[in-house]
Design a protein around this motif. Structure first.
Motif, short mmCIF file in Angstrom:
data_model
loop_
_atom_site.label_atom_id
_atom_site.label_comp_id
_atom_site.label_asym_id
_atom_site.label_seq_id
_atom_site.Cartn_x
_atom_site.Cartn_y
_atom_site.Cartn_z
N LEU B 21 -23.10 139.46 11.73
CA LEU B 21 -24.47 139.73 12.20
C LEU B 21 -24.50 140.97 13.08
CD1 LEU B 21 -26.33 136.49 13.37
CD2 LEU B 21 -27.03 138.12 11.65
N GLN B 22 -23.52 141.04 13.95
CA GLN B 22 -23.48 142.17 14.87
C GLN B 22 -23.22 143.47 14.11
OE1 GLN B 22 -20.51 140.76 17.70
NE2 GLN B 22 -22.10 140.47 19.24
N ASP B 23 -22.45 143.37 13.02
CA ASP B 23 -22.18 144.57 12.22
C ASP B 23 -23.46 145.07 11.54
OD1 ASP B 23 -18.89 143.44 11.05
OD2 ASP B 23 -19.54 144.42 12.92
N GLU B 24 -24.25 144.14 11.13
CA GLU B 24 -25.48 144.52 10.42
C GLU B 24 -26.57 144.96 11.38
OE1 GLU B 24 -25.61 141.64 6.51
OE2 GLU B 24 -27.43 141.82 7.72
N LEU B 25 -26.72 144.23 12.43
CA LEU B 25 -27.77 144.55 13.40
C LEU B 25 -27.09 145.23 14.60
CD1 LEU B 25 -29.41 141.03 13.11
CD2 LEU B 25 -30.14 143.09 11.93
N ASP B 26 -27.38 144.81 15.73
CA ASP B 26 -26.59 145.17 16.89
C ASP B 26 -26.56 143.94 17.78
OD1 ASP B 26 -29.43 147.14 17.76
OD2 ASP B 26 -28.99 145.09 18.48
N ALA B 27 -25.84 144.01 18.86
CA ALA B 27 -25.63 142.81 19.67
C ALA B 27 -26.94 142.23 20.15
CB ALA B 27 -24.70 143.13 20.84
N GLU B 28 -27.81 143.13 20.58
CA GLU B 28 -29.09 142.66 21.15
C GLU B 28 -29.93 141.98 20.07
OE1 GLU B 28 -31.19 145.75 23.23
OE2 GLU B 28 -33.02 144.53 23.29
N CYS B 29 -30.00 142.60 18.92
CA CYS B 29 -30.79 142.03 17.82
C CYS B 29 -30.18 140.72 17.35
CB CYS B 29 -30.88 143.01 16.66
SG CYS B 29 -31.96 144.41 17.00
N LEU B 31 -28.50 138.62 19.07
CA LEU B 31 -28.83 137.63 20.09
C LEU B 31 -30.26 137.12 19.90
CD1 LEU B 31 -27.25 136.58 22.52
CD2 LEU B 31 -28.46 138.23 23.95
N GLU B 32 -31.14 138.07 19.72
CA GLU B 32 -32.57 137.73 19.54
C GLU B 32 -32.75 136.85 18.32
OE1 GLU B 32 -34.98 141.29 19.48
OE2 GLU B 32 -36.76 140.16 18.93
N LEU B 33 -32.04 137.18 17.29
CA LEU B 33 -32.16 136.43 16.04
C LEU B 33 -31.64 135.01 16.19
CD1 LEU B 33 -33.10 137.18 13.13
CD2 LEU B 33 -30.69 137.27 12.54
N LEU B 34 -30.50 134.88 16.87
CA LEU B 34 -29.91 133.56 17.04
C LEU B 34 -30.81 132.68 17.90
CD1 LEU B 34 -26.19 134.62 17.54
CD2 LEU B 34 -27.16 133.43 15.57
N LEU B 113 -24.99 125.09 16.32
CA LEU B 113 -25.50 125.16 17.70
C LEU B 113 -24.35 125.40 18.68
CD1 LEU B 113 -28.24 122.39 18.03
CD2 LEU B 113 -28.52 124.85 17.72
N ASP B 114 -23.24 124.72 18.46
CA ASP B 114 -22.08 124.90 19.35
C ASP B 114 -21.58 126.33 19.28
OD1 ASP B 114 -20.59 121.59 18.70
OD2 ASP B 114 -22.15 122.27 20.10
N CYS B 115 -21.56 126.85 18.09
CA CYS B 115 -21.07 128.22 17.90
C CYS B 115 -21.97 129.20 18.61
CB CYS B 115 -21.00 128.52 16.40
SG CYS B 115 -20.33 130.11 15.98
N ILE B 116 -23.27 129.00 18.45
CA ILE B 116 -24.23 129.91 19.09
C ILE B 116 -24.13 129.79 20.62
CG2 ILE B 116 -26.68 130.42 19.43
CD1 ILE B 116 -27.14 129.58 16.51
N THR B 117 -24.00 128.56 21.08
CA THR B 117 -23.91 128.32 22.53
C THR B 117 -22.68 129.01 23.09
OG1 THR B 117 -24.95 126.16 22.18
CG2 THR B 117 -23.91 126.55 24.32
N ASP B 118 -21.58 128.87 22.39
CA ASP B 118 -20.33 129.52 22.83
C ASP B 118 -20.52 131.03 22.89
OD1 ASP B 118 -18.05 127.25 21.06
OD2 ASP B 118 -19.12 127.09 22.99
N TYR B 119 -21.19 131.54 21.90
CA TYR B 119 -21.41 132.99 21.84
C TYR B 119 -22.30 133.44 23.00
CZ TYR B 119 -23.45 137.45 20.40
OH TYR B 119 -23.90 138.75 20.39
N LEU B 120 -23.30 132.66 23.27
CA LEU B 120 -24.24 133.03 24.34
C LEU B 120 -23.53 133.04 25.70
CD1 LEU B 120 -27.46 131.05 23.28
CD2 LEU B 120 -27.08 133.52 23.16
N GLU B 121 -22.57 132.19 25.82
CA GLU B 121 -21.85 132.12 27.11
C GLU B 121 -20.97 133.34 27.30
OE1 GLU B 121 -19.82 128.38 27.10
OE2 GLU B 121 -21.65 127.26 27.56
N THR B 122 -20.59 133.95 26.19
CA THR B 122 -19.71 135.13 26.31
C THR B 122 -20.50 136.42 26.52
OG1 THR B 122 -19.73 135.60 23.93
CG2 THR B 122 -18.04 134.08 24.75
N VAL B 123 -21.79 136.36 26.24
CA VAL B 123 -22.59 137.60 26.31
C VAL B 123 -23.02 137.88 27.76
CG1 VAL B 123 -24.81 138.63 25.64
CG2 VAL B 123 -23.43 137.42 23.96
#
Lengths: 508, 123
Positions: B21-29, B31-34, B113-123
């Motif tokens: 996802l980050q490769d296609e969009l960017d980190a901010e986008c 995040l917004e998408l997730l 959801l767990d994956c997204i939550t984990d990712y959000l914690e790293t951002v």
């Protein structure tokens, strides 16, 4: 999608069988009338052969039954051809000339062979032969009395009367008016021949459509699969050489999706292309926005509440018939089942992408659609070749560039012959209210039309399909008429180009 | 008409291909998408469970189809496959498969959801 070619051929063959049955029935009716005639002739022969006075006493009764017949004309003539007796039917059929002899009859009334053009001389007529001794079982004539504006067909039989020395003493001529049967038989035969020709045309069209598909595929620029039987997908992107490439920054697109996350993802990709973006949450909103603003492209989700993407596309295409515009519509959908793509294209969408399409593919599609779109400005419209609102023209320069001059002739020839047959089949299917066949033939028209840039005809094909599937037969018929009018224009254009360029193979 | 529910699509280890996802969009986008994914899909899962219990073909098909699209948008392949399986079950009227698919989808969604939550914690 099922193949309706065989269905069409079977339908035509069934029509031919029905017509032949009708023909046989009409011939049976005619035969029944002739039975009466035979009965009368047999009685006459029996009387003639009877040598004692009992036969003579039967004569008045027999003559009365014959002469009073309401549908059979009877003439009794002596050996010299003088007409001795005739009934009212004979006078009605042959006119005033009957009061005399066969010679005077021939002078006043014209007799022809059944072809209605070869006139018969008095010696060639059946009663003339009968007075020479030949019994005439049945022969057909076309008769034109002097006061009649139109002629009639009659079936003629003659019975020779002989004396005790077996010499000809006269003849009795029977005539039956079978004009109606003859005309019906003629019409039925013509119709059968026409239908048989249609069947031959269909067979020819099938092979020509395959050949056309092969030629179109050679020039395709997109890696799109090709079903030769149905030609559902445009094989080439119609190049628009006369229109300059549109700066993406000038272009406004519409994203239609009821799910925010899907909308958001697409918008993120499109923003990278510097496009201006509007959104709609369902098909109804999409239609309203398309009518209010000019979009270079619409991304349409298929499954939405209120109005889904298919319905919205159909409505937009219907409105474009009068507006003269065409906005490219790209399906953006999670539907990825076999046939989904074809369904989207048959509805009137220009392209089909699944959600999660890689950005590179998305960009290709956007560029292609933008290259077909040019915002219409008043001053530019005045400088272009005048095109009547709603009319369709071929961009022959662009097609020549794509195919080459020689190949283009072949492509156009195949396109014209196959489209003529397909349109004829489509009309027939509409008359029969056969939605499946309408869908098949309209679908088969859509691809080739789109492939050579006839987008309006392509759109109409899609509209006819959806109207037929929804049972909107009057609307489908109206769209079919519009299609035919546009096609006539295309044929005129090809004809003119053919004459100008001295093409040898094109006949519109 | 048979729905081809991603036959042949293998299960992947990562519930969400965030890197992709980050490769296609960017980190901010990304995040917004997730975030949008969670907002859009969470209410639908609750509806879905009720619809399966009620054997509501139309609702199950509609929601499963929507979840399939959303999972595809965020590159959640396992979730997409599970949604597709449930959509197929609804279309074919195979309710035992639907029950099984719902359980599978619940599990996959939890992983997403767990994956997204984990990712959000790293951002």
């Amino acid at each position: 999608m099922t193949n309706s070619w065989d269905g069409q051929i079977n339908r035509l063959s069934d029509q031919i069988s029905d017509l032949r049955e009708t023909l046989e029935s009409s011939q049976v009716v005619e035969k029944e009338q002739l039975v009466e005639l035979d009965r009368a002739r047999m009685k006459l022969r029996a009387l003639s052969a009877d040598t004692d006075t009992r036969g003579l006493s039967e004569l008045p009764r027999l003559l009365q039954s014959i002469m009073n017949h309401q549908s059979m004309a009877v003439i009794v003539a002596g050996e010299s051809g003088r007409i001795l007796l005739f009934n009212a039917v004979a006078e009605r059929l042959l006119g005033e000339g009957i009061k005399g002899s066969f010679d005077t009859l021939s002078e006043k009334t014209s007799f022809f062979r059944p072809d209605r053009t070869t006139i018969l001389g008095s010696s060639e007529l059946p009663w003339a032969r009968a007075l020479k001794g030949d019994d005439i079982e049945q022969t057909q004539l076309f008769v034109k009395p002097p006061e009649a504006s139109e002629g009639i067909f009659v079936s003629v039989s003659c019975t020779v009367l002989r004396d005790h020395k077996e010499e000809v003493s006269g003849a009795v001529v029977f005539l039956l008016d079978n004009t109606e049967q003859v005309q019906v038989e003629g019409q039925i035969r013509n119709l059968c021949e026409y239908l048989e020709r249609q069947i031959n045309n269909i067979e020819t069209a099938r092979s020509e459509i395959n050949l056309l598909a092969e030629k179109l595929e050679k020039v395709k620029t997109a890696t799109i699969g090709f079903d030769k039987e149905h030609i559902p997908i445009p094989a080439i992107r119609p190049p628009v050489v006369t229109r300059p490439a549109v700066n993406a920054a000038q272009a406004r697109v519409l994203v239609v999706d009821d799910i925010p996350v899907n909308q958001k993802l697409l918008i993120m990709h499109l923003k990278k292309m510097n496009l201006e973006i509007d959104t709609a949450a369902n098909g109804k909103e999409a239609v309203e926005k398309v009518m209010q603003a000019t979009y270079a492209l619409v991304f349409m989700d298929c499954d939405m509440p209120v109005m889904n993407g298919y319905e919205a596309t159909q409505e937009i295409r219907r409105l474009e018939i009068t507006s003269g515009k065409h906005v490219p519509i790209v399906a953006m959908t999670s539907y990825d089942r076999e046939g989904d793509r074809e369904r989207c294209l048959s509805i009137g969408m220009d392209e089909y992408l699944t959600k999660g399409t890689p950005p590179k593919k998305l960009q290709e599609v956007v560029q292609w659609c933008l290259s077909r779109h040019k915002p219409v400005h008043k001053e530019e419209a005045a400088q272009t070749v005048p095109i009547v609102q709603g009319e369709q023209v071929l961009d022959l320069d662009a097609l020549t560039e794509s195919f080459g001059a020689d190949e283009l002739q072949d492509v156009l020839r195949l396109f014209l012959t196959s489209t003529t047959t397909l349109a004829s089949c489509l009309e027939f299917a509409l008359e029969e209210r056969d939605a499946q066949s309408v869908s098949h033939f309209a679908y088969s028209l859509k691809g080739p039309c789109a492939s050579i840039g006839l987008t309006k005809m392509s759109d109409l094909s899609a509209i006819i399909t959806s109207d037929a599937e929804a049972g909107r037969w009057e609307q489908a018929a109206v769209s079919c008429e519009q299609f035919k009018r546009l096609y006539s224009r295309v044929k005129e254009q090809v004809s003119a180009a053919s004459e100008k360029n001295k093409w040898s193979l094109i006949t519109a | 008409m048979v729905v081809d529910y991603c036959v042949g699509m293998p299960m992947v280890a990562t519930p969400v291909d965030i890197q992709g996802l980050q490769d296609e969009l960017d980190a901010e986008c990304a995040l917004e998408l997730l975030a949008a994914f969670i907002d859009d899909t969470a209410p639908q899962l609750a509806l879905l469970s009720d619809a399966v219990v009620a054997r509501d073909v139309s609702k199950v098909k509609s929601v499963a189809h929507m979840l399939k699209g959303c999972c595809r948008s965020i590159k959640a392949q396992n979730g997409e496959q599970a949604s597709a399986k449930l959509e197929h079950a609804a279309v074919t009227g195979d309710w035992s498969l639907a029950d099984e698919a719902l359980l599978d989808l619940d599990s996959r969604y939890g992983e997403i959801l767990d994956c997204i939550t984990d990712y959000l914690e790293t951002v």
